[in-house]
Design a protein around this motif. Structure first.
Motif, PDB file in Angstrom:
ATOM      1  N   THR A 103       0.800  -1.231   0.000  1.00  0.00           N
ATOM      2  CA  THR A 103       0.000   0.000   0.000  1.00  0.00           C
ATOM      3  C   THR A 103       0.834   1.284   0.000  1.00  0.00           C
ATOM      4  OG1 THR A 103      -0.012   0.048   2.413  1.00  0.00           O
ATOM      5  CG2 THR A 103      -1.812  -1.162   1.346  1.00  0.00           C
ATOM      6  N   GLY A 104       2.126   1.181   0.332  1.00  0.00           N
ATOM      7  CA  GLY A 104       2.946   2.385   0.467  1.00  0.00           C
ATOM      8  C   GLY A 104       2.726   3.092   1.795  1.00  0.00           C
ATOM      9  N   THR A 105       1.987   2.455   2.722  1.00  0.00           N
ATOM     10  CA  THR A 105       1.728   3.052   4.032  1.00  0.00           C
ATOM     11  C   THR A 105       2.954   2.887   4.926  1.00  0.00           C
ATOM     12  OG1 THR A 105      -0.612   2.501   3.828  1.00  0.00           O
ATOM     13  CG2 THR A 105       0.179   3.047   6.034  1.00  0.00           C
ATOM     14  N   LEU A 106       3.344   3.983   5.566  1.00  0.00           N
ATOM     15  CA  LEU A 106       4.525   3.950   6.422  1.00  0.00           C
ATOM     16  C   LEU A 106       4.197   3.385   7.803  1.00  0.00           C
ATOM     17  CD1 LEU A 106       5.944   7.478   5.629  1.00  0.00           C
ATOM     18  CD2 LEU A 106       6.738   5.304   4.735  1.00  0.00           C
ATOM     19  N   THR A 107       5.191   2.707   8.386  1.00  0.00           N
ATOM     20  CA  THR A 107       5.048   2.283   9.783  1.00  0.00           C
ATOM     21  C   THR A 107       5.888   3.191  10.678  1.00  0.00           C
ATOM     22  OG1 THR A 107       6.801   0.647   9.502  1.00  0.00           O
ATOM     23  CG2 THR A 107       4.541  -0.119   9.223  1.00  0.00           C
ATOM     24  N   GLY A 108       6.848   3.914  10.080  1.00  0.00           N
ATOM     25  CA  GLY A 108       7.651   4.856  10.843  1.00  0.00           C
ATOM     26  C   GLY A 108       9.039   5.012  10.263  1.00  0.00           C
ATOM     27  N   TYR A 109       9.836   5.875  10.878  1.00  0.00           N
ATOM     28  CA  TYR A 109      11.235   6.024  10.475  1.00  0.00           C
ATOM     29  C   TYR A 109      12.068   6.296  11.712  1.00  0.00           C
ATOM     30  CZ  TYR A 109      11.797  11.068  11.160  1.00  0.00           C
ATOM     31  OH  TYR A 109      11.923  12.306  11.732  1.00  0.00           O
ATOM     32  N   LYS A 110      13.362   6.034  11.585  1.00  0.00           N
ATOM     33  CA  LYS A 110      14.305   6.336  12.665  1.00  0.00           C
ATOM     34  C   LYS A 110      15.560   6.910  12.035  1.00  0.00           C
ATOM     35  CE  LYS A 110      16.981   4.129  16.378  1.00  0.00           C
ATOM     36  NZ  LYS A 110      16.765   5.184  17.374  1.00  0.00           N
ATOM     37  N   VAL A 111      16.103   7.943  12.657  1.00  0.00           N
ATOM     38  CA  VAL A 111      17.363   8.504  12.190  1.00  0.00           C
ATOM     39  C   VAL A 111      18.496   7.601  12.683  1.00  0.00           C
ATOM     40  CG1 VAL A 111      18.916  10.491  12.300  1.00  0.00           C
ATOM     41  CG2 VAL A 111      16.439  10.857  12.252  1.00  0.00           C
ATOM     42  N   LEU A 112      19.282   7.068  11.734  1.00  0.00           N
ATOM     43  CA  LEU A 112      20.433   6.247  12.101  1.00  0.00           C
ATOM     44  C   LEU A 112      21.641   7.136  12.353  1.00  0.00           C
ATOM     45  CD1 LEU A 112      20.104   3.318   9.546  1.00  0.00           C
ATOM     46  CD2 LEU A 112      19.556   3.278  11.977  1.00  0.00           C
ATOM     47  N   ASP A 113      21.739   8.199  11.563  1.00  0.00           N
ATOM     48  CA  ASP A 113      22.904   9.063  11.698  1.00  0.00           C
ATOM     49  C   ASP A 113      22.599  10.386  11.024  1.00  0.00           C
ATOM     50  OD1 ASP A 113      25.492   9.771  12.373  1.00  0.00           O
ATOM     51  OD2 ASP A 113      26.322   9.065  10.478  1.00  0.00           O
ATOM     52  N   ILE A 124      14.747  16.483  13.574  1.00  0.00           N
ATOM     53  CA  ILE A 124      14.154  15.378  12.800  1.00  0.00           C
ATOM     54  C   ILE A 124      14.249  14.077  13.602  1.00  0.00           C
ATOM     55  CG2 ILE A 124      14.534  16.406  10.535  1.00  0.00           C
ATOM     56  CD1 ILE A 124      16.993  14.503  10.257  1.00  0.00           C
ATOM     57  N   GLU A 125      15.102  14.090  14.627  1.00  0.00           N
ATOM     58  CA  GLU A 125      15.294  12.922  15.482  1.00  0.00           C
ATOM     59  C   GLU A 125      14.568  13.089  16.813  1.00  0.00           C
ATOM     60  OE1 GLU A 125      19.185  10.259  16.752  1.00  0.00           O
ATOM     61  OE2 GLU A 125      19.455  12.193  15.798  1.00  0.00           O
ATOM     62  N   THR A 126      14.563  14.318  17.344  1.00  0.00           N
ATOM     63  CA  THR A 126      14.109  14.544  18.722  1.00  0.00           C
ATOM     64  C   THR A 126      12.698  15.118  18.834  1.00  0.00           C
ATOM     65  OG1 THR A 126      15.119  16.733  18.701  1.00  0.00           O
ATOM     66  CG2 THR A 126      16.467  14.933  19.540  1.00  0.00           C
ATOM     67  N   ASP A 127      12.170  15.706  17.769  1.00  0.00           N
ATOM     68  CA  ASP A 127      10.845  16.337  17.828  1.00  0.00           C
ATOM     69  C   ASP A 127       9.774  15.248  17.662  1.00  0.00           C
ATOM     70  OD1 ASP A 127       8.400  17.619  17.192  1.00  0.00           O
ATOM     71  OD2 ASP A 127       9.474  19.387  16.462  1.00  0.00           O
ATOM     72  N   SER A 128       9.209  14.797  18.794  1.00  0.00           N
ATOM     73  CA  SER A 128       8.301  13.645  18.736  1.00  0.00           C
ATOM     74  C   SER A 128       7.021  13.962  17.959  1.00  0.00           C
ATOM     75  CB  SER A 128       7.982  13.135  20.135  1.00  0.00           C
ATOM     76  OG  SER A 128       7.377  14.154  20.892  1.00  0.00           O
ATOM     77  N   ASP A 129       6.578  15.211  17.958  1.00  0.00           N
ATOM     78  CA  ASP A 129       5.390  15.564  17.171  1.00  0.00           C
ATOM     79  C   ASP A 129       5.662  15.335  15.693  1.00  0.00           C
ATOM     80  OD1 ASP A 129       3.943  16.274  19.384  1.00  0.00           O
ATOM     81  OD2 ASP A 129       4.351  18.422  19.208  1.00  0.00           O
ATOM     82  N   PHE A 130       6.888  15.623  15.273  1.00  0.00           N
ATOM     83  CA  PHE A 130       7.265  15.421  13.876  1.00  0.00           C
ATOM     84  C   PHE A 130       7.412  13.925  13.571  1.00  0.00           C
ATOM     85  CE2 PHE A 130      10.630  15.066  10.554  1.00  0.00           C
ATOM     86  CZ  PHE A 130       9.921  15.637   9.504  1.00  0.00           C
ATOM     87  N   THR A 131       8.184  13.207  14.383  1.00  0.00           N
ATOM     88  CA  THR A 131       8.488  11.803  14.081  1.00  0.00           C
ATOM     89  C   THR A 131       7.251  10.909  14.176  1.00  0.00           C
ATOM     90  OG1 THR A 131       9.179  11.380  16.368  1.00  0.00           O
ATOM     91  CG2 THR A 131      10.899  12.014  14.823  1.00  0.00           C
ATOM     92  N   ARG A 132       6.378  11.188  15.148  1.00  0.00           N
ATOM     93  CA  ARG A 132       5.197  10.345  15.382  1.00  0.00           C
ATOM     94  C   ARG A 132       4.203  10.366  14.226  1.00  0.00           C
ATOM     95  NH1 ARG A 132       4.484  11.746  20.943  1.00  0.00           N
ATOM     96  NH2 ARG A 132       3.353  13.532  20.164  1.00  0.00           N
ATOM     97  N   GLN A 156       3.507  17.391   8.523  1.00  0.00           N
ATOM     98  CA  GLN A 156       3.790  18.787   8.852  1.00  0.00           C
ATOM     99  C   GLN A 156       5.285  18.964   9.090  1.00  0.00           C
ATOM    100  OE1 GLN A 156       1.182  20.270  11.843  1.00  0.00           O
ATOM    101  NE2 GLN A 156       1.734  22.392  11.468  1.00  0.00           N
ATOM    102  N   THR A 157       5.884  19.894   8.341  1.00  0.00           N
ATOM    103  CA  THR A 157       7.314  20.163   8.505  1.00  0.00           C
ATOM    104  C   THR A 157       7.555  20.913   9.812  1.00  0.00           C
ATOM    105  OG1 THR A 157       7.066  22.168   7.168  1.00  0.00           O
ATOM    106  CG2 THR A 157       7.832  20.193   6.019  1.00  0.00           C
ATOM    107  N   ILE A 158       8.806  20.901  10.262  1.00  0.00           N
ATOM    108  CA  ILE A 158       9.157  21.555  11.523  1.00  0.00           C
ATOM    109  C   ILE A 158       9.499  23.010  11.242  1.00  0.00           C
ATOM    110  CG2 ILE A 158      10.722  21.543  13.508  1.00  0.00           C
ATOM    111  CD1 ILE A 158      11.393  18.611  12.772  1.00  0.00           C
ATOM    112  N   THR A 159       8.780  23.923  11.873  1.00  0.00           N
ATOM    113  CA  THR A 159       9.086  25.351  11.732  1.00  0.00           C
ATOM    114  C   THR A 159      10.503  25.588  12.228  1.00  0.00           C
ATOM    115  OG1 THR A 159       6.773  25.818  12.158  1.00  0.00           O
ATOM    116  CG2 THR A 159       8.293  27.673  12.308  1.00  0.00           C
ATOM    117  N   GLY A 160      11.328  26.255  11.428  1.00  0.00           N
ATOM    118  CA  GLY A 160      12.702  26.525  11.818  1.00  0.00           C
ATOM    119  C   GLY A 160      13.659  25.406  11.437  1.00  0.00           C
ATOM    120  N   ALA A 161      13.120  24.275  10.982  1.00  0.00           N
ATOM    121  CA  ALA A 161      13.981  23.174  10.501  1.00  0.00           C
ATOM    122  C   ALA A 161      13.343  22.592   9.249  1.00  0.00           C
ATOM    123  CB  ALA A 161      14.154  22.115  11.577  1.00  0.00           C
TER     124      ALA A 161
END
Length: 192
Positions: A103-113, A124-132, A156-161
């Protein structure tokens, strides 16, 4: 000079397995996170333009691109995790991305580096509202400043990032576009 070289080679060979073990642990942890704790997973290797369950021979094994196919306890596939890296604002951003190839549906992502500017890119790693918000979204994604609740492709993109958060969207879209047809072909039985 030769003596020093021998010592350095010895130390390098001693530390290499530890580095590889750490990298493998990091990958395992990321697979568990983006696929929401699968009961088990299989590894598929990209060989040419097709996926195969057999790792390529020799040194190619280390460089081989892999897809981790996760299953729940009953053996049902819950998603596939892949790694991808592309430039962010300043540096390469490495992600582990989980999605359903059907389906192309995401289950999530994690920053490796990421070595993005501290404070901005790190979000992009620490903002839980963004990552969730990525779980349940459907690729190709669109990064927007304000969400339209009815559109499952928007994040939704992160304001300032904005640059870093748009980079995440781009990396995910490119990875899904690359891997989804490969996985669908594999599911149809097109593999070496």
């Amino acid at each position: 000079g030769q003596w020093l070289f021998n010592v350095l080679a010895f130390v390098y060979n001693l530390t290499l397995p530890a580095i590889e073990k750490h990298a493998a642990e990091q990958v395992n942890e990321a697979v568990r996170e983006v696929l929401k704790a699968p009961a088990r997973w299989d590894t598929l290797y990209l060989a040419g333009n097709a996926l195969t369950p057999k790792p390529p021979a020799g040194s190619a094994r280390v460089e081989a691109e892999m897809a981790f196919v996760g299953y729940d306890a009953s053996g049902r596939r819950i998603g596939v995790a892949v790694t991808a890296a592309e430039p962010g604002f300043q540096e390469l951003i490495h992600l582990m991305i989980g999605f359903d190839p059907a389906t192309g549906t995401l289950t999530g992502y994690k920053v490796l580096d990421e070595q993005e500017t501290p404070g901005l890119g790190q979000r992009i790693e620490t903002d839980s509202d963004f990552t969730r918000q990525f779980a349940g979204r459907v690729a190709p994604l669109k990064g927007v400043k304000k969400l339209d609740a009815g559109d499952p492709s928007q994040v939704q993109t992160i304001t300032g990032a904005t640059i870093s958060s748009r980079a995440v969207v781009r990396i995910i879209n490119d990875a899904v576009a690359k891997w989804r047809p490969l996985l669908q072909a594999y599911d149809r039985g097109d593999h070496p």
